[in-house]
Write a protein that holds these residues in place. Structure first.
Motif, short mmCIF file in Angstrom:
data_model
loop_
_atom_site.label_atom_id
_atom_site.label_comp_id
_atom_site.label_asym_id
_atom_site.label_seq_id
_atom_site.Cartn_x
_atom_site.Cartn_y
_atom_site.Cartn_z
N ALA A 60 0.82 -1.21 0.00
CA ALA A 60 0.00 0.00 0.00
C ALA A 60 0.86 1.26 0.00
N ALA A 61 2.08 1.16 0.52
CA ALA A 61 2.95 2.34 0.53
C ALA A 61 3.21 2.83 -0.89
N THR A 62 3.54 1.91 -1.79
CA THR A 62 3.87 2.28 -3.16
C THR A 62 2.63 2.65 -3.96
N PHE A 63 1.54 1.93 -3.76
CA PHE A 63 0.34 2.13 -4.58
C PHE A 63 -0.56 3.25 -4.05
N VAL A 141 0.22 -0.55 10.57
CA VAL A 141 -0.65 0.63 10.69
C VAL A 141 -0.74 1.37 9.36
N LEU A 142 0.40 1.58 8.70
CA LEU A 142 0.39 2.26 7.40
C LEU A 142 -0.54 1.56 6.42
N ILE A 143 -0.43 0.24 6.34
CA ILE A 143 -1.23 -0.52 5.37
C ILE A 143 -2.70 -0.47 5.73
N CYS A 144 -3.01 -0.61 7.01
CA CYS A 144 -4.41 -0.57 7.45
C CYS A 144 -5.04 0.79 7.13
N VAL A 145 -4.28 1.86 7.35
CA VAL A 145 -4.78 3.21 7.06
C VAL A 145 -5.00 3.37 5.56
N GLY A 146 -4.03 2.92 4.75
CA GLY A 146 -4.15 3.04 3.30
C GLY A 146 -5.36 2.30 2.77
N MET A 147 -5.55 1.07 3.21
CA MET A 147 -6.70 0.27 2.74
C MET A 147 -8.01 0.86 3.24
N THR A 148 -8.01 1.34 4.47
CA THR A 148 -9.22 1.93 5.03
C THR A 148 -9.64 3.16 4.23
N THR A 161 -15.32 1.65 11.15
CA THR A 161 -15.99 0.37 10.86
C THR A 161 -15.20 -0.43 9.83
N ILE A 162 -14.77 0.24 8.76
CA ILE A 162 -14.00 -0.44 7.72
C ILE A 162 -12.67 -0.93 8.27
N LEU A 163 -12.01 -0.11 9.09
CA LEU A 163 -10.73 -0.48 9.69
C LEU A 163 -10.87 -1.76 10.51
N ILE A 164 -11.87 -1.82 11.36
CA ILE A 164 -12.07 -3.00 12.22
C ILE A 164 -12.35 -4.24 11.37
#
Length: 503
Positions: A60-63, A141-148, A161-164
């Motif tokens: 997720a960092a790169t994308f 954390v970085l990846i979870c934030v990016g996907m969220t 909600t999405i994060l959980i």
């Protein structure tokens, strides 16, 4: 955004996760062995492991996150994240992987902490790196934030909600499957990422080459002259040659020392497959790292960094660009690919971090205290705790980021691989068994990294609201390498490196 778009996106996401759960079910290994959970049964093809590694490195960092830096700071950020760091990573992979694999296979290591502990015959060193691996939770954390950000914007849903949901679903299926699941799911995700990388790169070709390369730079220059500068003096991260080139070269080399990267080489069964594995990995990585060009597309699409009348936060720029640029159903595919980019690395981290904490920190301490331990049960408990921490820390970054979650993640991840660099480098390129080299160098690296960052040492840090972790990491790498070399010259303690004793 229409309700039908949100419903369709939700159905596609549910279908995608169902496929992943099916793969978990088919690839799971029923075992009480932490080793099998960590490295699987080593029956994978070079291509599948290469896809898994390429997906894990970029993520997720790169994308999602790094294109935001480029949208904000322009050419200087692209040189750092799209040219300098990728080439350093390619070189480090080619140089490090074979040697690490050779020693890793010899001693049956399942993590970097386990590897350095056995390599230097040092239980304290193993425990130290088991503890330091907790710093990598910042990457989760970085990846979870990016996907969220991507999923919540696509569904117009509440971020918490999405994060959980993301954390619960992914942590659950990784606890079931381990390394076998990770390689198969990563391969599928990497294929999807390849498709999406091509779509993203093609989406701005008309913008990028409107009047040739000069036209593209001219458009950026019209928005802000600092966007076309080789070094952006107005940015907190890309101000001069040292920050853009030197720091990102050192970081790119050291970044390979993360457990979810080097240990992928242990999944290859035969030595004669390693060259093909490396070739496939680098080819796919070149495509993936090119995706940061989307940052330019986004800035040319949103010159004032506004979307639908609201200012864009850096971590939400790519999500906004996807919704703005793509037709509905193509946009859903791209969103799926961005989600896959996050999942690919998140799975590797969920597999490696609890395993390292369990195998290299908790179990050795338990053995020293003469306590009976059940590694697999402990590992599941640690995984749950890491998941809870991921939710708490990710929500804080969603609500109160310092420019970007990327800064938060870099501070933790860069500190870890700054500490890991000397132990791994000396471990694979020398015959020394002097355990004080890795111990002293690692401690110097940690103290230097966090000292420079939090005590605002050097002019780069003084009075800065947003501080650059790459500066702290580069100085930590230099200090720890000098420390390691000094001890090595004074007392190399060269011995047969194959005669390991289990720490």
């Amino acid at each position: 955004m229409t309700d039908s778009y949100q419903v369709t996106t939700l159905i596609v996401l549910i279908g995608f996760m169902s496929i992943l759960f099916y793969m978990v079910y088919k690839s799971r290994v029923s075992t009480d062995s932490l080793e099998v959970y960590a490295v699987g049964n080593r029956s994978f093809s070079p291509l599948s492991v290469a896809l898994s590694l390429a997906a894990s490195i970029t993520s997720a960092a790169t994308f999602i996150i790094n294109p935001g830096f480029i949208a904000l700071y322009g050419l200087s950020a692209f040189i750092a994240f799209g040219v300098v760091m990728p080439f350093a990573i390619y070189a480090a992979l080619i140089i490090f992987i074979k040697r690490f694999r050779k020693y890793g296979m010899d001693v049956k290591s399942i993590s970097i902490a386990d590897w350095v502990g056995k390599r230097y015959d040092s239980r304290p060193l193993k425990i130290l790196f088991g503890f330091l691996s907790m710093l990598l939770i910042t990457f989760i954390v970085l990846i979870c934030v990016g996907m969220t950000k991507v999923v919540s914007k696509a569904l117009d849903a509440n971020e918490l909600t999405i994060l959980i949901l993301i954390v619960v679903v992914v942590f659950t299926y990784m606890m079931i499957g381990g390394a076998n699941t990770m390689v198969y799911t990563n391969s599928v995700q990497a294929i999807l990422m390849i498709i999406v990388a091509v779509l993203l790169l093609g989406s701005g070709s008309d913008i990028l080459f409107k009047s040739g390369g000069e036209g593209f730079l001219f458009q950026l220059d019209q928005i802000d002259t600092s966007l076309t500068a080789t070094f952006n003096e107005q940015s907190p991260l890309f101000r001069d040659f040292f920050e853009v080139v030197v720091c990102n070269t050192l970081v790119g080399i050291a970044i390979v020392c993360q457990p979810h990267i080097l240990t992928k080489s242990l999944l290859i069964k035969k030595d004669d497959q390693v060259n093909r594995f490396l070739l496939y990995t680098v080819v796919v990585l070149v495509l993936f790292f090119s995706v940061v060009l989307v940052g330019f597309y986004a800035r040319l699409s949103f010159p004032d960094l506004m979307f639908n009348g609201a200012p864009l936060k850096m971590d939400g720029i790519v999500s906004a660009y996807v919704l703005h640029r793509f037709p509905v159903y193509v946009g859903i595919v791209v969103i799926l690919g961005l989600l896959a980019a996050g999942l690919s690395t998140l799975e590797g981290l969920i597999q490696s971090i609890p395993t390292t904490i369990t195998n290299d920190f908790i179990v050795p301490i338990g053995e020293m205290a003469h306590l009976k331990t059940a590694p697999m049960k402990i590992n599941k408990g640690v995984t749950v705790i890491v998941g809870i921490l991921a939710i708490v820390l990710s929500y804080d970054q969603l609500v109160n980021p310092s420019l970007s979650v990327g800064i938060f993640a870099q501070n933790g991840v860069y500190a870890f691989f700054s500490a890991a660099f000397v132990p791994v480098f000396f471990g694979i390129f020398t015959k020394t068994r002097n355990k004080w080299i890795p111990i002293a160098a690692s401690l110097v690296a940690i103290l230097t990294h966090f000292g420079v960052y939090y005590l605002e040492l050097t002019p780069y840090m003084e009075g800065m609201t947003i501080k650059n972790p790459a500066i702290a990491s580069a100085l930590a790498l230099i200090a720890s390498t000098v420390t390691g070399l000094t001890i090595y010259v004074i007392n190399p303690m060269n011995k047969n490196v194959h005669a390991y004793a289990r720490p």
